[in-house]
Enzyme design. Structure first.
Site, PDB file in Angstrom:
ATOM      1  N   ASN A  20       0.877  -1.179   0.000  1.00 20.35           N
ATOM      2  CA  ASN A  20       0.000   0.000   0.000  1.00 20.35           C
ATOM      3  C   ASN A  20       0.912   1.226   0.000  1.00 20.35           C
ATOM      4  OD1 ASN A  20      -1.753   2.082   0.531  1.00 20.35           O
ATOM      5  ND2 ASN A  20      -2.343   1.369   2.579  1.00 20.35           N
ATOM      6  N   GLY A  51       3.067   2.349  10.763  1.00 23.23           N
ATOM      7  CA  GLY A  51       4.012   3.444  10.580  1.00 23.23           C
ATOM      8  C   GLY A  51       4.808   3.793  11.818  1.00 23.23           C
ATOM      9  N   GLU A  89      -4.984  -4.728  10.857  1.00 21.56           N
ATOM     10  CA  GLU A  89      -3.929  -3.719  11.008  1.00 21.56           C
ATOM     11  C   GLU A  89      -4.169  -2.943  12.301  1.00 21.56           C
ATOM     12  OE1 GLU A  89      -2.148  -2.649   6.895  1.00 21.56           O
ATOM     13  OE2 GLU A  89      -3.804  -1.304   7.280  1.00 21.56           O
ATOM     14  N   SER A 111       3.935  -2.146  10.321  1.00 20.49           N
ATOM     15  CA  SER A 111       5.389  -2.223  10.497  1.00 20.49           C
ATOM     16  C   SER A 111       5.984  -3.570  10.084  1.00 20.49           C
ATOM     17  CB  SER A 111       5.778  -1.865  11.944  1.00 20.49           C
ATOM     18  OG  SER A 111       5.424  -0.509  12.213  1.00 20.49           O
ATOM     19  N   GLU A 131      -6.650   4.717   8.135  1.00 21.97           N
ATOM     20  CA  GLU A 131      -6.428   6.133   7.807  1.00 21.97           C
ATOM     21  C   GLU A 131      -7.674   6.746   7.163  1.00 21.97           C
ATOM     22  OE1 GLU A 131      -2.736   5.567   5.677  1.00 21.97           O
ATOM     23  OE2 GLU A 131      -1.800   4.980   7.559  1.00 21.97           O
ATOM     24  N   LYS A 167       0.171   4.235  -0.178  1.00 17.38           N
ATOM     25  CA  LYS A 167      -0.448   5.437   0.415  1.00 17.38           C
ATOM     26  C   LYS A 167      -0.211   6.620  -0.536  1.00 17.38           C
ATOM     27  CE  LYS A 167      -0.123   3.211   4.853  1.00 17.38           C
ATOM     28  NZ  LYS A 167      -0.016   3.286   6.301  1.00 17.38           N
ATOM     29  N   HIS A 174      -9.411   1.213   5.317  1.00 20.47           N
ATOM     30  CA  HIS A 174      -8.108   1.398   5.975  1.00 20.47           C
ATOM     31  C   HIS A 174      -8.298   2.342   7.159  1.00 20.47           C
ATOM     32  CE1 HIS A 174      -3.972   2.505   6.723  1.00 20.47           C
ATOM     33  NE2 HIS A 174      -3.623   1.434   6.032  1.00 20.47           N
TER      34      HIS A 174
HETATM   35  P1  13P Z   1       3.354   0.359   7.650  1.00 22.71           P
HETATM   36  O1  13P Z   1       3.832  -0.922   7.012  1.00 22.71           O
HETATM   37  O2  13P Z   1       4.087   1.572   7.151  1.00 22.71           O
HETATM   38  O3  13P Z   1       3.298   0.249   9.129  1.00 22.71           O
HETATM   39  O4  13P Z   1       1.827   0.586   7.151  1.00 22.71           O
HETATM   40  C1  13P Z   1       0.927  -0.454   7.249  1.00 22.71           C
HETATM   41  C2  13P Z   1      -0.297  -0.075   6.513  1.00 22.71           C
HETATM   42  O5  13P Z   1      -1.006   0.830   6.899  1.00 22.71           O
HETATM   43  C3  13P Z   1      -0.601  -0.820   5.283  1.00 22.71           C
HETATM   44  O6  13P Z   1      -1.895  -0.572   4.844  1.00 22.71           O
END
Ligand code: 13P
Length: 246
Positions: free
Chosen positions: A14, A169, A163, A207, A94, A16, A92
């Site tokens: 992903n 992150g 997640e 992560s 976010e 982002k 997601h």
């Molecule tokens: P990270 O791998 O940067 O922690 O992000 C995970 C994520 O949100 C994947 O959708």
């Protein structure tokens, strides 16, 4: 896609809101020689770069909850199918968070449109740190899951991604024990509520890096990974997929 018992682990990137035309094309070139025998590879770029993905499955990070019409700035599931997307992420954290405030009802509408347009929905669920510390992680995930998956969900049109928000992150992945407990819990919910729920893939995200991938991907009921930061470098992303073999 025809469902088979030996469905490969799904390694999904992903991106982002990162990358550009040049880096997206270079990434795609780096994926030209990856082994697809053990792993199914998927990249979910921002919309403008999706069509630069030619060497793996391609996916989107979101879609509109509406079919078509006067929705300025939105991209419909049918448009994503039209540009040969195989997958679309929905719900997601976010997007569930304050900036977009997506409820599980909206997530379910999106997942339904993804499925109706012949793609596979990656439905994300996960608790915040506060919810975990209050002992509510399992209830939160169960509630999100049951409200976010459409009625006709099957293993060949839907994938779940667990997640935990506190692991995204932060560089601090959930422990193997936390991942195992939650994935086993999700499996039981799927078995009771979804046709062939024992076969639906459950990804872990938060992560995931080359150095923890082997440990995380070898846990029972971890059927792949959804990767943010480490999916921006082809070398790291490929190393994560290779960890499946180890
Ligand atoms: P990270 O791998 O940067 O922690 O992000 C995970 C994520 O949100 C994947 O959708």
């Amino acid at each position: 896609m025809k469902w088979t018992q030996d469905m490969k682990k799904l390694i999904a990137g992903n991106w982002k809101m990162n990358m550009n035309t040049e880096s997206a094309k270079a990434f795609d070139q780096a994926m030209a020689k990856v082994d697809e025998k053990i792993v199914e590879w998927l990249i979910c770029p921002p919309y403008p770069y999706i069509q630069h993905i030619t060497n793996t499955k391609r996916g989107a990070q979101d879609c509109s909850a509406y079919y078509s019409g006067a929705f300025t700035g939105e991209v419909s599931a049918s448009m994503l199918a039209d540009i040969q997307c195989d997958y679309c992420i929905v719900g997601h954290s976010e997007r569930r968070a304050e900036a977009h405030c997506e409820t599980s009802d909206i997530v379910r509408q999106k997942a339904q449109l993804v499925i109706d347009n012949g793609m596979t929905a990656i439905v994300c669920v996960g608790e915040t740190l506060e919810e975990r510390e209050e002992g509510k992680a399992f209830d939160i995930v169960e509630g999100q899951l049951l409200k976010s998956i459409p009625n006709d969900t099957r293993p060949d049109n839907c994938v779940i991604a667990y997640e935990p928000v506190w692991a995204i992150g932060t560089g601090k992945a959930a422990t193997s024990c936390d991942v195992s407990n939650m994935h086993n819990y999700i499996r039981e919910i799927l078995k009771s509520n979804v046709a062939d729920g024992e076969e639906m893939r459950i990804l872990y995200g938060g992560s995931v890096k080359p150095d923890n991938a082997a440990e995380l991907l070898n846990i029972d009921n971890v059927d792949g990974a959804l990767i943010g930061g480490a999916s921006l470098k082809a070398e790291d992303f490929i190393a994560i997929g290779k960890a499946v073999e180890s």
